[in-house]
Every structure is written in C-alpha cells, then in structure tokens.
Motif scaffolding. Structure first.
Motif, mmCIF file in Angstrom:
data_model
loop_
_atom_site.group_PDB
_atom_site.id
_atom_site.type_symbol
_atom_site.label_atom_id
_atom_site.label_comp_id
_atom_site.label_asym_id
_atom_site.label_seq_id
_atom_site.Cartn_x
_atom_site.Cartn_y
_atom_site.Cartn_z
ATOM 1 N N GLY A 1 68.023 36.818 7.046
ATOM 2 C CA GLY A 1 69.294 37.282 7.610
ATOM 3 C C GLY A 1 70.059 37.908 6.957
ATOM 4 N N GLY A 2 70.988 38.527 6.440
ATOM 5 C CA GLY A 2 70.916 38.971 5.435
ATOM 6 C C GLY A 2 71.950 40.344 5.275
ATOM 7 N N ARG A 3 70.621 40.797 5.847
ATOM 8 C CA ARG A 3 70.027 42.644 6.690
ATOM 9 C C ARG A 3 69.613 42.723 7.313
ATOM 10 N NH1 ARG A 3 71.111 47.371 1.934
ATOM 11 N NH2 ARG A 3 71.890 45.445 0.769
ATOM 12 N N VAL A 4 70.125 43.255 7.567
ATOM 13 C CA VAL A 4 69.087 44.203 8.837
ATOM 14 C C VAL A 4 68.667 46.249 8.600
ATOM 15 C CG1 VAL A 4 69.024 45.292 10.547
ATOM 16 C CG2 VAL A 4 70.445 43.288 11.078
ATOM 17 N N ILE B 1 56.635 57.455 7.485
ATOM 18 C CA ILE B 1 58.387 56.108 8.094
ATOM 19 C C ILE B 1 58.749 57.232 6.992
ATOM 20 C CG2 ILE B 1 60.164 55.276 7.221
ATOM 21 C CD1 ILE B 1 57.425 52.646 7.088
ATOM 22 N N VAL B 2 59.686 58.611 7.903
ATOM 23 C CA VAL B 2 60.916 59.538 7.013
ATOM 24 C C VAL B 2 62.258 58.747 6.530
ATOM 25 C CG1 VAL B 2 58.910 60.782 7.907
ATOM 26 C CG2 VAL B 2 61.401 60.320 9.408
ATOM 27 N N GLY B 3 61.962 58.101 7.141
ATOM 28 C CA GLY B 3 63.697 57.380 6.653
ATOM 29 C C GLY B 3 63.726 56.361 7.070
ATOM 30 N N THR B 4 65.559 55.704 6.757
ATOM 31 C CA THR B 4 66.144 54.194 6.400
ATOM 32 C C THR B 4 67.520 53.885 6.546
ATOM 33 O OG1 THR B 4 65.745 51.961 5.618
ATOM 34 C CG2 THR B 4 64.916 53.556 4.134
ATOM 35 N N GLY B 5 67.938 53.370 6.269
ATOM 36 C CA GLY B 5 69.475 52.793 7.177
ATOM 37 C C GLY B 5 69.478 51.278 6.692
ATOM 38 N N SER B 6 70.169 50.960 6.449
ATOM 39 C CA SER B 6 70.428 48.825 6.907
ATOM 40 C C SER B 6 72.643 48.671 7.175
ATOM 41 C CB SER B 6 69.921 48.051 5.766
ATOM 42 O OG SER B 6 70.637 48.803 4.423
ATOM 43 N N LEU B 7 71.686 47.810 7.804
ATOM 44 C CA LEU B 7 73.582 46.887 8.086
ATOM 45 C C LEU B 7 73.240 45.704 7.331
ATOM 46 C CD1 LEU B 7 73.999 47.023 11.830
ATOM 47 C CD2 LEU B 7 75.151 48.845 10.077
ATOM 48 N N VAL B 8 73.916 45.234 6.428
ATOM 49 C CA VAL B 8 74.191 44.451 4.998
ATOM 50 C C VAL B 8 75.412 43.466 6.589
ATOM 51 C CG1 VAL B 8 75.713 42.889 3.243
ATOM 52 C CG2 VAL B 8 74.043 45.430 2.920
ATOM 53 N N ILE B 9 75.243 42.027 6.816
ATOM 54 C CA ILE B 9 75.510 41.694 7.271
ATOM 55 C C ILE B 9 75.289 40.214 7.174
ATOM 56 C CG2 ILE B 9 74.508 42.897 9.883
ATOM 57 C CD1 ILE B 9 72.686 40.252 10.144
ATOM 58 N N ASP B 10 75.908 39.837 5.803
ATOM 59 C CA ASP B 10 75.892 39.171 5.545
ATOM 60 C C ASP B 10 76.992 38.768 4.883
ATOM 61 O OD1 ASP B 10 75.640 36.548 3.793
ATOM 62 O OD2 ASP B 10 74.454 36.508 2.339
ATOM 63 N N THR B 11 77.890 38.528 5.044
ATOM 64 C CA THR B 11 79.904 38.732 5.361
ATOM 65 C C THR B 11 80.323 37.560 4.967
ATOM 66 O OG1 THR B 11 80.401 38.781 7.496
ATOM 67 C CG2 THR B 11 79.756 41.411 6.392
ATOM 68 N N PRO B 12 81.883 37.624 3.921
ATOM 69 C CA PRO B 12 82.133 36.658 3.791
ATOM 70 C C PRO B 12 82.401 36.217 5.004
ATOM 71 C CG PRO B 12 82.929 38.267 2.028
ATOM 72 C CD PRO B 12 82.067 38.985 3.148
ATOM 73 N N ALA B 13 82.879 34.591 5.443
ATOM 74 C CA ALA B 13 83.384 33.405 6.107
ATOM 75 C C ALA B 13 84.477 34.286 7.055
ATOM 76 C CB ALA B 13 83.588 32.348 5.820
ATOM 77 N N ASN B 14 85.507 35.324 6.373
ATOM 78 C CA ASN B 14 86.701 35.610 7.272
ATOM 79 C C ASN B 14 86.708 37.203 6.938
ATOM 80 O OD1 ASN B 14 86.542 36.922 4.334
ATOM 81 N ND2 ASN B 14 88.753 36.581 4.479
ATOM 82 N N PRO C 1 83.321 37.852 9.547
ATOM 83 C CA PRO C 1 82.058 38.419 10.476
ATOM 84 C C PRO C 1 82.615 39.387 12.022
ATOM 85 C CG PRO C 1 83.798 36.213 11.845
ATOM 86 C CD PRO C 1 84.400 36.964 10.264
ATOM 87 N N HIS C 2 83.085 40.277 11.512
ATOM 88 C CA HIS C 2 82.959 41.114 12.435
ATOM 89 C C HIS C 2 82.833 41.799 11.284
ATOM 90 C CE1 HIS C 2 86.456 41.545 9.660
ATOM 91 N NE2 HIS C 2 86.668 42.330 10.662
ATOM 92 N N ARG C 3 82.393 42.726 10.381
ATOM 93 C CA ARG C 3 82.727 43.463 9.976
ATOM 94 C C ARG C 3 80.767 43.923 9.480
ATOM 95 N NH1 ARG C 3 82.228 45.305 4.901
ATOM 96 N NH2 ARG C 3 82.474 43.040 4.308
ATOM 97 N N HIS D 1 72.951 48.819 17.159
ATOM 98 C CA HIS D 1 72.604 47.433 16.484
ATOM 99 C C HIS D 1 74.028 46.250 16.500
ATOM 100 C CE1 HIS D 1 70.162 44.108 15.252
ATOM 101 N NE2 HIS D 1 70.347 44.148 14.218
ATOM 102 N N ALA D 2 74.453 46.753 15.550
ATOM 103 C CA ALA D 2 75.593 45.856 15.653
ATOM 104 C C ALA D 2 76.982 46.005 16.101
ATOM 105 C CB ALA D 2 76.826 47.392 14.114
ATOM 106 N N ARG D 3 76.833 46.900 17.323
ATOM 107 C CA ARG D 3 77.548 45.992 17.971
ATOM 108 C C ARG D 3 76.562 45.519 19.463
ATOM 109 N NH1 ARG D 3 78.350 51.542 19.211
ATOM 110 N NH2 ARG D 3 80.188 52.092 19.393
ATOM 111 N N THR D 4 75.624 45.105 19.020
ATOM 112 C CA THR D 4 74.675 44.017 19.631
ATOM 113 C C THR D 4 74.745 42.863 18.794
ATOM 114 O OG1 THR D 4 72.725 44.255 18.736
ATOM 115 C CG2 THR D 4 72.883 45.383 20.761
ATOM 116 N N ILE D 5 75.145 42.912 17.671
ATOM 117 C CA ILE D 5 75.741 41.143 17.192
ATOM 118 C C ILE D 5 76.918 41.050 16.800
ATOM 119 C CG2 ILE D 5 73.651 41.395 16.223
ATOM 120 C CD1 ILE D 5 74.720 42.501 13.724
ATOM 121 N N ASN D 6 77.760 41.957 17.497
ATOM 122 C CA ASN D 6 79.547 41.433 17.545
ATOM 123 C C ASN D 6 80.238 42.455 16.383
ATOM 124 O OD1 ASN D 6 79.164 40.086 20.425
ATOM 125 N ND2 ASN D 6 78.505 39.022 19.493
#
Length: 171
Positions: A57-60, A70-83, A85-87, A115-120
């Motif tokens: 659950g730390g990366r999408v 599959i021709v491309g990919t990209g990810s969001l690292v969402i396992d951010t420090p406690a301070n 949670p918006h990034r 996707h980032a918007r949907t997870i606030n």
C-alpha cells in the motif's frame, strides 16, 4: 488505442514491466540504473522493490497498455511521513523507446494526477534529469521547478555525473 490500468502487484505482469524498464535504461533514461543493465536486474527491481511496495500500500503503479502489450508505466509513492499526508511523489515515469512521442507519458501523468486527487493528495513532487526531454513535459503539465542539484547522479553509462531538477505541482 492506449488504456491506463492500475497494477495490483500481479507477478505475471513483472516480465512486461521489466521490458519497459530495460528498454528505457538502454535508451539512455536516467532512472537509477547504469549499463550494463541485464533483464534479470530489471525483473528483480519490479519483484523485490516495487511489488512489495504496491502490495503493502505504499506505492500506486499505473501502466499504459496498447492492445495486450504494456508500453509504459508510472507510479505514485504514497508512503509519506506522518507530517506529509497531503503529498505524493511521482516516480519512474517510463515509456518504452519504441512507443514514445505518442502521448503515453502525458496520459500516464494525467492518470497519476487523477489518482492522487482521489486519495486526497494535494501536492505532487518529482525529480528528473536536468535538460531531459521529460522536463518540458512536466512544465507543460503545470509542474514548477523548485531547484536543481548539480552532480546528483551518474548517467546511464556511468561516465559522468548529471544534475537533477526537482519539481512540484499543487493539485
């Protein structure tokens, strides 16, 4: 036609994701690897580094598919420090060299933002090799330059050090 899908960590996709990474590194992308970059190393990266982050659950990870490939990919690292949670951090935006200049990177970035918007998440950050072809893409998508760090990493051949540009985008 390109479709964007979310990877759930399925093992059977690792080979295709590894081919994208392998092709990008051999095409000169500065994404953390140096040549020679064997397929086994690309497979290990997806299996041992990315897959556990996705299933934990730390990366999408999103990928672009053309028909069955599959021709491309990209990810969001969402396992951010406690301070922070918006990034989220955009990481490993890759389009196989055989499929570039077709809007795939833009489609992936648009989907990652959505996707980032949907997870606030209200702030995206990323870094890219200074002067790379990705930099104007990010600017065209509304990212702003926060700064550059000279000598940040080796180029894919290991011959010289290159700068990186840090960028951000409020959502």
């Amino acid at each position: 036609m390109i479709t964007i899908e979310q990877w759930n960590g399925q093992t059977d996709d690792i080979e295709a994701l590894a081919r994208v990474l392998h092709g990008c590194v051999h095409g000169g992308a500065s994404v953390g690897f140096v040549l020679p970059h064997p397929m086994a190393e690309a497979r290990r990266f997806w299996r041992d580094t990315i897959q556990p982050q996705v299933t934990g659950g730390g990366r999408v990870v999103l990928f672009a598919r053309r028909e069955t490939q599959i021709v491309g990919t990209g990810s969001l690292v969402i396992d951010t420090p406690a301070n922070q949670p918006h990034r989220a951090e955009v990481s490993k935006l890759l389009v196989h060299p055989d499929h570039r200049r077709q809007g795939i990177a833009r489609a992936l970035m648009t989907a990652l933002e959505g996707h980032a918007r949907t997870i606030n998440r209200r702030l995206l950050t990323l870094d890219t090799r200074s002067g790379d072809t990705a930099e104007p893409l990010y600017v065209s998508l509304g990212f702003q330059v926060a700064g550059r760090i000279p000598g940040y990493c080796m180029d894919p051949t290991g011959a010289r050090f290159e700068s990186t540009t840090y960028m951000f985008k409020p959502l």
